[in-house]
Design a protein around this motif. Structure first.
Motif, PDB file in Angstrom:
ATOM      1  N   ASN A  69       0.818  -1.220   0.000  1.00 36.28           N
ATOM      2  CA  ASN A  69       0.000   0.000   0.000  1.00 36.28           C
ATOM      3  C   ASN A  69       0.851   1.269   0.000  1.00 36.28           C
ATOM      4  O   ASN A  69       0.362   2.354   0.276  1.00 36.28           O
ATOM      5  CB  ASN A  69      -0.994  -0.004   1.164  1.00 36.28           C
ATOM      6  CG  ASN A  69      -0.320   0.146   2.512  1.00 36.28           C
ATOM      7  OD1 ASN A  69       0.885   0.069   2.630  1.00 36.28           O
ATOM      8  ND2 ASN A  69      -1.120   0.357   3.541  1.00 36.28           N
ATOM      9  N   ASP A  90      -1.783   7.377  -7.392  1.00 39.29           N
ATOM     10  CA  ASP A  90      -1.500   8.275  -6.282  1.00 39.29           C
ATOM     11  C   ASP A  90      -1.533   7.469  -4.991  1.00 39.29           C
ATOM     12  O   ASP A  90      -2.510   6.742  -4.731  1.00 39.29           O
ATOM     13  CB  ASP A  90      -2.561   9.379  -6.232  1.00 39.29           C
ATOM     14  CG  ASP A  90      -2.389  10.272  -5.008  1.00 39.29           C
ATOM     15  OD1 ASP A  90      -1.462  11.092  -5.018  1.00 39.29           O
ATOM     16  OD2 ASP A  90      -3.195  10.124  -4.066  1.00 39.29           O
ATOM     17  N   PRO A  91      -0.487   7.535  -4.142  1.00 39.16           N
ATOM     18  CA  PRO A  91      -0.431   6.698  -2.939  1.00 39.16           C
ATOM     19  C   PRO A  91      -1.637   6.864  -2.025  1.00 39.16           C
ATOM     20  O   PRO A  91      -2.153   5.879  -1.481  1.00 39.16           O
ATOM     21  CB  PRO A  91       0.863   7.162  -2.255  1.00 39.16           C
ATOM     22  CG  PRO A  91       1.704   7.725  -3.347  1.00 39.16           C
ATOM     23  CD  PRO A  91       0.738   8.343  -4.313  1.00 39.16           C
ATOM     24  N   THR A  92      -2.089   8.092  -1.834  1.00 42.53           N
ATOM     25  CA  THR A  92      -3.239   8.320  -0.955  1.00 42.53           C
ATOM     26  C   THR A  92      -4.488   7.670  -1.518  1.00 42.53           C
ATOM     27  O   THR A  92      -5.267   7.034  -0.801  1.00 42.53           O
ATOM     28  CB  THR A  92      -3.470   9.823  -0.755  1.00 42.53           C
ATOM     29  OG1 THR A  92      -2.287  10.414  -0.202  1.00 42.53           O
ATOM     30  CG2 THR A  92      -4.637  10.068   0.177  1.00 42.53           C
ATOM     31  N   GLU A  93      -4.697   7.820  -2.827  1.00 40.90           N
ATOM     32  CA  GLU A  93      -5.853   7.205  -3.469  1.00 40.90           C
ATOM     33  C   GLU A  93      -5.780   5.686  -3.361  1.00 40.90           C
ATOM     34  O   GLU A  93      -6.787   5.011  -3.115  1.00 40.90           O
ATOM     35  CB  GLU A  93      -5.913   7.635  -4.943  1.00 40.90           C
ATOM     36  CG  GLU A  93      -7.112   7.110  -5.710  1.00 40.90           C
ATOM     37  CD  GLU A  93      -8.437   7.675  -5.223  1.00 40.90           C
ATOM     38  OE1 GLU A  93      -9.478   7.079  -5.542  1.00 40.90           O
ATOM     39  OE2 GLU A  93      -8.428   8.708  -4.514  1.00 40.90           O
ATOM     40  N   ARG A  95      -4.340   3.886  -1.004  1.00 42.95           N
ATOM     41  CA  ARG A  95      -4.596   3.447   0.377  1.00 42.95           C
ATOM     42  C   ARG A  95      -6.073   3.511   0.738  1.00 42.95           C
ATOM     43  O   ARG A  95      -6.541   2.763   1.593  1.00 42.95           O
ATOM     44  CB  ARG A  95      -3.769   4.294   1.357  1.00 42.95           C
ATOM     45  CG  ARG A  95      -2.280   4.008   1.257  1.00 42.95           C
ATOM     46  CD  ARG A  95      -1.463   4.872   2.208  1.00 42.95           C
ATOM     47  NE  ARG A  95      -0.112   5.007   1.674  1.00 42.95           N
ATOM     48  CZ  ARG A  95       0.512   6.153   1.502  1.00 42.95           C
ATOM     49  NH1 ARG A  95      -0.085   7.291   1.819  1.00 42.95           N
ATOM     50  NH2 ARG A  95       1.729   6.178   1.012  1.00 42.95           N
ATOM     51  N   ARG A  96      -6.808   4.429   0.111  1.00 38.36           N
ATOM     52  CA  ARG A  96      -8.239   4.514   0.394  1.00 38.36           C
ATOM     53  C   ARG A  96      -8.987   3.291  -0.128  1.00 38.36           C
ATOM     54  O   ARG A  96     -10.132   3.055   0.260  1.00 38.36           O
ATOM     55  CB  ARG A  96      -8.818   5.788  -0.222  1.00 38.36           C
ATOM     56  CG  ARG A  96      -8.374   7.054   0.502  1.00 38.36           C
ATOM     57  CD  ARG A  96      -8.858   8.301  -0.206  1.00 38.36           C
ATOM     58  NE  ARG A  96      -8.400   9.513   0.465  1.00 38.36           N
ATOM     59  CZ  ARG A  96      -8.530  10.745  -0.015  1.00 38.36           C
ATOM     60  NH1 ARG A  96      -9.121  10.931  -1.187  1.00 38.36           N
ATOM     61  NH2 ARG A  96      -8.078  11.781   0.656  1.00 38.36           N
ATOM     62  N   MET A 123     -13.694  10.608   3.490  1.00 33.90           N
ATOM     63  CA  MET A 123     -12.645  11.100   2.593  1.00 33.90           C
ATOM     64  C   MET A 123     -13.052  10.955   1.130  1.00 33.90           C
ATOM     65  O   MET A 123     -12.648  11.752   0.276  1.00 33.90           O
ATOM     66  CB  MET A 123     -11.348  10.333   2.842  1.00 33.90           C
ATOM     67  CG  MET A 123     -10.695  10.614   4.176  1.00 33.90           C
ATOM     68  SD  MET A 123      -9.245   9.554   4.428  1.00 33.90           S
ATOM     69  CE  MET A 123      -8.766  10.040   6.086  1.00 33.90           C
TER      70      MET A 123
END
Length: 397
Positions: A69, A90-93, A95-96, A123
C-alpha cells in the motif's frame, strides 16, 4: 533471483484474479544497510484468499505488506493490486482502496466509533446518510450493536472490541483487499481465538483478498488459505496451503519453524474443504415427488437432500417420504442437522458429528450454500489418507 520453494517464479505466475495482488521482482534497500530488507520477491496472492506472511523478526514480512500500500516505496520491481499498477497510482488514493488493520487497532482516541469507522467514506465524499448507513452495517457485521457502540469512544471499549472496530474501519469503502499487520498479537488467547473465528466468518461472507502478517505458526495455520514462510532476507522458503506445509515441509528451515506436532496440527488446522465430500441426490420443495423418488432409487445412498431456493440444505427426503405422493414434495422429509461449514477444521467437524444423532451432515460454504455431506467415516478416511501420505514422504529413499 534466488531460488524459492512453492513461490511462483517469474514468467510462470498464475493470474491473481479479481482483487488479487502480485509482487514481481520486488526489492527494498535502505541506505546504509548491506542486505536488502526485501530481496527480489515474486509472489501471486489470488483474489479472495487469505495469505499469511509468516516468519521471524527481520524476515521482511511487515516490509512486504507496507510496500503493497506504498507506506514505503520499493527500490525496484512491480506491484499489481486488483489489476492496477500500484506504483502508477497516487499513494493516498491507493490506500483509500486497501483496508489496513494494525495491532492495537490504531483508532483515533478523540473520535467516536462511528467517526472512526466512517473515515474513509468521508474522505471519498460520501453523503452523511450513506456514511451513517454504512457505519451501522459494518458494526453489525463485526458483531457490535450500532445503537450501543456507535457513539462510544475507543477508551470505553475492550481490546477485542477495539480490534473489531479496526476491522470495520478497514472495510469502510468495501475495498477489494485488506492488509492485517499482527492485528491480534497483543490480545489474550481467548479474545484472540474469538477474533480469528470472527475473521473467518467475515471472510466466508465477503471473500476479500487478505494479506495477514504474524509470527505465530498456529494462527497462520488456522487463518491462511496459503502461507508464505519467510526466512531472513525475505527468502520465501515455502508458499503453499497449510495442509501441504504440514505434510511436506519444503526444507529443514520449514521443519524447524513448524516445531513438530504435525499429526495433531493436521487435525486442528486441516479444513473440511480439504477432504473429498460425499454428494447425494438433490431435490427442491417444488420438484415432482415421482421424479425425486427416481433420483433416490438411481443413487447409492438411499435418500436425497432437499435444498431451498438459495441452495441451502433444509431436509432429508427418504423413499417413504414421497411414496404415493403426487405433485411437489413440499415440506416432506426430516430436518437436517445443523450444517458443518467448509472452513471448519477437521477437529471441529469430528466434535460436531460425535455430538449429534445424525450419521450424515451437510457441509455448506459461503452464505450457507450446500457443498456436499460428511460422515464420521468420511473424516476417518481423510485423516488416514493424510497420515499415509505423511508416512510415505518421511520414508527414506
Amino acid at each position: 533471483m534466488r531460488e524459492t520453494r512453492d513461490a511462483e517464479p517469474a514468467g510462470e505466475r498464475e493470474p491473481a484474479g479479481r482483487g488479487g495482488i502480485e509482487l514481481i521482482n520486488v526489492t527494498k534497500r535502505y541506505p546504509g544497510q548491506d542486505a536488502p530488507a526485501v530481496d527480489d520477491v515474486t509472489m501471486t496472492i489470488r483474489g479472495g484468499e487469505i495469505v499469511v506472511l509468516l516468519g521471524p523478526s527481520g524476515s521482511g514480512k511487515t516490509t512486504m505488506m507496507r510496500l503493497i500500500n506504498r507506506l514505503i516505496e520499493p527500490t525496484s520491481g512491480k506491484i499489481i493490486v486488483a489489476g492496477r499498477d500500484a506504483l502508477g497510482l497516487d499513494p493516498t488514493e491507493l490506500r483509500r482502496h486497501i483496508g489496513y488493520v494494525i495491532q492495537n487497532a490504531g483508532l483515533f482516541p478523540h473520535m467516536t466509533v462511528a467517526t472512526n469507522v466512517g473515515l474513509v467514506p468521508q474522505m471519498l465524499k460520501w453523503d452523511k446518510k450513506r456514511i451513517a448507513e454504512r457505519v451501522d452495517e459494518l458494526l453489525e457485521l463485526v458483531d457490535l450493536d450500532p445503537a450501543q457502540y456507535r457513539d462510544r469512544y475507543p477508551r470505553e471499549l475492550s481490546g477485542g472490541q477495539q480490534q473489531r472496530v479496526g476491522v470495520a474501519r478497514a472495510l469502510g469503502a468495501d475495498p477489494p483487499a485488506m492488509l492485517m499487520d499482527e492485528p491480534f498479537g497483543a490480545l489474550d488467547p481467548i479474545t484472540r481465538g474469538n477474533l480469528q473465528d470472527s475473521l473467518l466468518r467475515l471472510q466466508e461472507e465477503l471473500g476479500k483478498t487478505i494479506v495477514f502478517v504474524t509470527h505465530d505458526i498456529d494462527e497462520a495455520l488456522k487463518l491462511g488459505d496459503r502461507i508464505a514462510i519467510l526466512d531472513k532476507g525475505s527468502r520465501v522458503a515455502q508458499y503453499a496451503t497449510p495442509q501441504e506445509i504440514l505434510l511436506n515441509p519444503a526444507d529443514e528451515y520449514v521443519e524447524q519453524f513448524l516445531g513438530g506436532g504435525q499429526a495433531m496440527r493436521l487435525l486442528q488446522f486441516s479444513r473440511v474443504a480439504d477432504v473429498p465430500l460425499q454428494d447425494v441426490p438433490r431435490a427442491r420443495t417444488g420438484d415432482d415427488a415421482a421424479e425425486v423418488r427416481r433420483r433416490i432409487e438411481g443413487g447409492e445412498i438411499g435418500f436425497a437432500i432437499v435444498l431451498d431456493e438459495r441452495d441451502r440444505p433444509v431436509r432429508w427426503a427418504h423413499p417413504e417420504d414421497v411414496e404415493g405422493v403426487t405433485g411437489p414434495i413440499g415440506e416432506r422429509g426430516m430436518d437436517v442437522a445443523p450444517p458443518i461449514r467448509a472452513r471448519d477444521t477437521l477437529q471441529q467437524a469430528l466434535e460436531s458429528l460425535i455430538q449429534i444423532d445424525h450419521e450424515w451432515v451437510p457441509v455448506v460454504g459461503p452464505r450457507g450454500v450446500y457443498r456436499g455431506t460428511v460422515t464420521l467415516g468420511t473424516l476417518q478416511n481423510a485423516i488416514k489418507d493424510m497420515k499415509d501420505r505423511a508416512r510415505t514422504r518421511r520414508r527414506p529413499s
